[in-house]
Write an enzyme that holds these catalytic residues in place. Structure first.
Site, PDB file in Angstrom:
ATOM      1  N   LYS A   1      -6.195   3.281  10.870  1.00 59.06           N
ATOM      2  CA  LYS A   1      -5.406   2.550   9.911  1.00 59.06           C
ATOM      3  C   LYS A   1      -5.210   1.304  10.647  1.00 59.06           C
ATOM      4  O   LYS A   1      -4.721   1.269  11.918  1.00 59.06           O
ATOM      5  CB  LYS A   1      -4.251   3.320   9.562  1.00 59.06           C
ATOM      6  CG  LYS A   1      -3.387   2.700   8.302  1.00 59.06           C
ATOM      7  CD  LYS A   1      -4.431   3.487   7.015  1.00 59.06           C
ATOM      8  CE  LYS A   1      -3.560   3.004   5.714  1.00 59.06           C
ATOM      9  NZ  LYS A   1      -4.082   3.600   4.499  1.00 59.06           N
TER      10      LYS A   1
ATOM     11  N   GLY B   1       6.728   4.743  -9.277  1.00 58.04           N
ATOM     12  CA  GLY B   1       5.874   3.677  -9.021  1.00 58.04           C
ATOM     13  C   GLY B   1       5.017   3.499 -10.395  1.00 58.04           C
ATOM     14  O   GLY B   1       5.061   4.087 -11.058  1.00 58.04           O
TER      15      GLY B   1
ATOM     16  N   GLY C   1       2.384   0.759  -9.993  1.00 55.50           N
ATOM     17  CA  GLY C   1       1.295   0.083  -9.451  1.00 55.50           C
ATOM     18  C   GLY C   1      -0.049   0.600  -9.671  1.00 55.50           C
ATOM     19  O   GLY C   1      -0.277   1.328 -10.788  1.00 55.50           O
TER      20      GLY C   1
ATOM     21  N   VAL D   1      -2.263   3.114  -8.658  1.00 64.08           N
ATOM     22  CA  VAL D   1      -2.563   4.551  -8.745  1.00 64.08           C
ATOM     23  C   VAL D   1      -1.594   4.714 -10.018  1.00 64.08           C
ATOM     24  O   VAL D   1      -2.373   5.570 -11.162  1.00 64.08           O
ATOM     25  CB  VAL D   1      -2.277   5.282  -7.584  1.00 64.08           C
ATOM     26  CG1 VAL D   1      -2.623   6.630  -7.659  1.00 64.08           C
ATOM     27  CG2 VAL D   1      -3.166   4.547  -6.370  1.00 64.08           C
ATOM     28  N   ALA D   2      -0.438   4.593  -9.801  1.00 63.01           N
ATOM     29  CA  ALA D   2       0.704   5.152 -10.963  1.00 63.01           C
ATOM     30  C   ALA D   2       0.002   4.968 -12.383  1.00 63.01           C
ATOM     31  O   ALA D   2       0.232   5.735 -13.363  1.00 63.01           O
ATOM     32  CB  ALA D   2       1.929   4.677 -10.515  1.00 63.01           C
TER      33      ALA D   2
HETATM   34  P1  NAD Z   1       0.577  -0.644  -5.371  1.00 57.64           P
HETATM   35  O1  NAD Z   1       1.296  -1.684  -4.416  1.00 57.64           O
HETATM   36  O2  NAD Z   1      -0.326  -1.203  -6.537  1.00 57.64           O
HETATM   37  O3  NAD Z   1       1.953   0.251  -6.183  1.00 57.64           O
HETATM   38  C1  NAD Z   1       3.055   0.525  -5.499  1.00 57.64           C
HETATM   39  C2  NAD Z   1       4.098   0.470  -6.526  1.00 57.64           C
HETATM   40  O4  NAD Z   1       5.476   0.936  -6.031  1.00 57.64           O
HETATM   41  C3  NAD Z   1       4.550  -1.030  -6.790  1.00 57.64           C
HETATM   42  O5  NAD Z   1       4.593  -1.388  -8.133  1.00 57.64           O
HETATM   43  C4  NAD Z   1       6.156  -1.338  -6.098  1.00 57.64           C
HETATM   44  O6  NAD Z   1       6.703  -2.244  -6.718  1.00 57.64           O
HETATM   45  C5  NAD Z   1       6.636   0.165  -6.270  1.00 57.64           C
HETATM   46  N1  NAD Z   1       7.630   0.482  -5.494  1.00 57.64           N
HETATM   47  C6  NAD Z   1       8.054   0.175  -4.378  1.00 57.64           C
HETATM   48  N2  NAD Z   1       8.901   0.797  -4.005  1.00 57.64           N
HETATM   49  C7  NAD Z   1       9.470   1.298  -5.021  1.00 57.64           C
HETATM   50  C8  NAD Z   1      10.551   2.346  -5.165  1.00 57.64           C
HETATM   51  N3  NAD Z   1      11.497   2.604  -4.338  1.00 57.64           N
HETATM   52  N4  NAD Z   1      10.685   2.876  -6.402  1.00 57.64           N
HETATM   53  C9  NAD Z   1       9.957   2.822  -7.300  1.00 57.64           C
HETATM   54  N5  NAD Z   1       8.644   1.930  -7.399  1.00 57.64           N
HETATM   55  C10 NAD Z   1       8.584   1.149  -6.196  1.00 57.64           C
HETATM   56  O7  NAD Z   1      -0.108   0.706  -4.601  1.00 57.64           O
HETATM   57  P2  NAD Z   1      -0.878   1.687  -4.968  1.00 57.64           P
HETATM   58  O8  NAD Z   1      -2.255   1.220  -4.534  1.00 57.64           O
HETATM   59  O9  NAD Z   1      -0.811   2.345  -6.454  1.00 57.64           O
HETATM   60  O10 NAD Z   1      -0.648   2.917  -4.070  1.00 57.64           O
HETATM   61  C11 NAD Z   1       0.595   3.860  -4.031  1.00 57.64           C
HETATM   62  C12 NAD Z   1       0.720   4.728  -3.284  1.00 57.64           C
HETATM   63  O11 NAD Z   1      -0.298   5.546  -2.979  1.00 57.64           O
HETATM   64  C13 NAD Z   1       0.830   4.147  -1.650  1.00 57.64           C
HETATM   65  O12 NAD Z   1       1.905   4.761  -1.108  1.00 57.64           O
HETATM   66  C14 NAD Z   1      -0.499   4.085  -1.141  1.00 57.64           C
HETATM   67  O13 NAD Z   1      -0.303   4.110   0.215  1.00 57.64           O
HETATM   68  C15 NAD Z   1      -0.686   5.514  -1.783  1.00 57.64           C
HETATM   69  N6  NAD Z   1      -2.283   5.455  -1.738  1.00 57.64           N
HETATM   70  C16 NAD Z   1      -3.096   4.590  -2.392  1.00 57.64           C
HETATM   71  C17 NAD Z   1      -4.321   4.613  -2.912  1.00 57.64           C
HETATM   72  C18 NAD Z   1      -5.294   3.592  -3.517  1.00 57.64           C
HETATM   73  O14 NAD Z   1      -6.622   3.937  -3.672  1.00 57.64           O
HETATM   74  N7  NAD Z   1      -4.708   2.547  -3.881  1.00 57.64           N
HETATM   75  C19 NAD Z   1      -5.093   5.749  -1.940  1.00 57.64           C
HETATM   76  C20 NAD Z   1      -4.243   6.723  -1.308  1.00 57.64           C
HETATM   77  C21 NAD Z   1      -2.887   6.446  -1.391  1.00 57.64           C
END
Ligand code: NAD
Length: 350
Positions: A81, A183, A185, A187-188
């Site tokens: 990473k 979240g 974002g 994934v969510a």
């Molecule tokens: P993203 O940046 O698109 O979304 C993250 C969201 O979390 C953002 O909208 C942000 O505003 C929000 N956030 C931050 N702090 C917060 C809080 N305290 N309360 C509520 N919301 C909050 O990221 P993503 O790609 O959706 O990834 C989300 C998580 O999943 C991360 O931990 C990432 O490491 C993990 N992840 C992502 C992937 C992927 O394919 N994108 C794969 C494996 C793991």
């Protein structure tokens, strides 16, 4: 005590590279935990850390997580990473990202990068101008399985979440099941749509109000204050924002029977796995349930198949979780500890 080797998070990393580029202001750490199963693969995070030490600890924890994740997903990849240390204003220039690409290139393919929090597909295109050791590129550049890993991560989390509901609640679908998602974002938002399509009742929270409002309008979800989302009374809580949110304090306040979400490193400390088990909360180990993105990225990078292979590997996630939960039931060890032991055996560190 040595500066690095004795720390628990170091966990025998094969290599840790500290990168500086004076011209562009780049400061980055590339951590390679294991190349036992193949090149160390894992995304790059762009984040502002209060202290350099925090960046190093994040890189080490995330890198070990990638070793475990790739091994448990059955991929021929090791784990690594990178983190880029952003300034307070989070200034990111194409020149800085290109300099990072050159640093990845210097590692000769022993580390392969992709997106993580704060990095975009556009950044991966910039990096691909400097090195071929990058994935997560758009379909036009990468072919059939290119593009944003987020939707694939969401597919795997959705299947894993359903496996947890089946096990804990004895239900084969999410009709009427209350899912609280932290979240809104990448994934969510995909996860929320899958859950809404199956009739789940949703509560969502994000510190970005525009994002959470758009997602609520799309899915009919109830918006919750970010400070309260983990503690909502729900069938499932799905952490999909940042890590280390399950601690002694937060676990004591949970009102759910299931934790199943995408965020990396959800447990603040290893013993938090036991704390969840002691409260009879079924935990889906994060790096097992969130492997969909790396599964897609690896298929793109290794060029060993197309959509069918990606789907087949993502469809295997619920089976892997059941294997972990069965072993946990049999041994009395919590699911996080069981998953770690399985992963360590796979990377030759049993
Ligand atoms: P993203 O940046 O698109 O979304 C993250 C969201 O979390 C953002 O909208 C942000 O505003 C929000 N956030 C931050 N702090 C917060 C809080 N305290 N309360 C509520 N919301 C909050 O990221 P993503 O790609 O959706 O990834 C989300 C998580 O999943 C991360 O931990 C990432 O490491 C993990 N992840 C992502 C992937 C992927 O394919 N994108 C794969 C494996 C793991």
């Amino acid at each position: 005590m040595s500066i690095l080797w004795d720390r628990p998070n170091f966990d025998n990393h094969e290599a840790v590279h500290f990168v500086t580029d004076e011209v562009t202001g780049l400061r980055a750490i590339i951590a390679m935990h294991s190349t036992h199963l193949g090149p160390a693969a894992g995304g790059t995070r762009f984040w502002h850390y209060a202290k350099d030490e925090d960046a190093l600890m994040d890189a080490l924890r995330l890198s070990r997580g990638m070793s475990y994740k790739n091994a448990m997903a059955g991929l021929p990849l090791g784990g690594g990473k990178a983190v880029i240390l952003a300034d307070e204003a989070r200034t990111k220039t194409p020149e800085m990202v290109a300099a990072f690409g050159r640093a990845v290139n210097r590692l000769g393919g022993n580390y392969v990068t992709a997106e993580d929090v704060g990095m975009s597909v556009a950044d991966m295109i910039t990096i691909s101008g400097e090195t071929k050791f990058v994935a997560g590129l758009p379909v036009e550049q990468a072919g059939e399985v290119g593009g944003d890993p987020g939707p694939h991560t969401a597919s795997g989390v959705f299947l894993g979440l359903k496996a947890a509901v089946r096990r804990k609640l004895g239900k084969d679908n999410l009709d009427g099941v209350h899912v609280a998602i932290q979240g809104a974002g990448s994934v969510a938002s995909h996860l929320a749509r899958h859950c809404a399509e199956e009739g789940a009742r949703l509560s969502i929270a994000d510190i970005a109000t525009d994002r959470v409002e758009a997602l609520a309008a799309d899915t009919g979800a109830t918006i919750v204050d970010p400070a309260d989302i983990l503690f909502v009374e729900a069938d499932v809580v799905s952490p999909c924002a940042l890590g280390a949110i399950l601690s002694e304090q937060s676990i004591a306040r949970l009102n759910t029977g299931i934790i199943a979400g995408a965020a990396n490193n959800q447990l603040a400390r290893p013993e938090d796995g036991q704390r969840l088990a002691a409260r009879d909360i079924l935990y889906a180990p994060d790096y097992v349930i969130n492997a969909g993105g790396i599964i897609n990225v690896s298929t793109e990078y290794l060029d060993d198949g197309g959509h069918d292979l990606v789907k087949q590997r993502i469809d295997a996630i619920p089976g892997r979780l059941d294997q972990i939960w069965d072993e946990s039931d049999n041994s009395g060890r919590d699911p996080a500890a069981v998953a770690d032991a399985m992963a360590q055996a796979l990377i030759g560190r049993a």
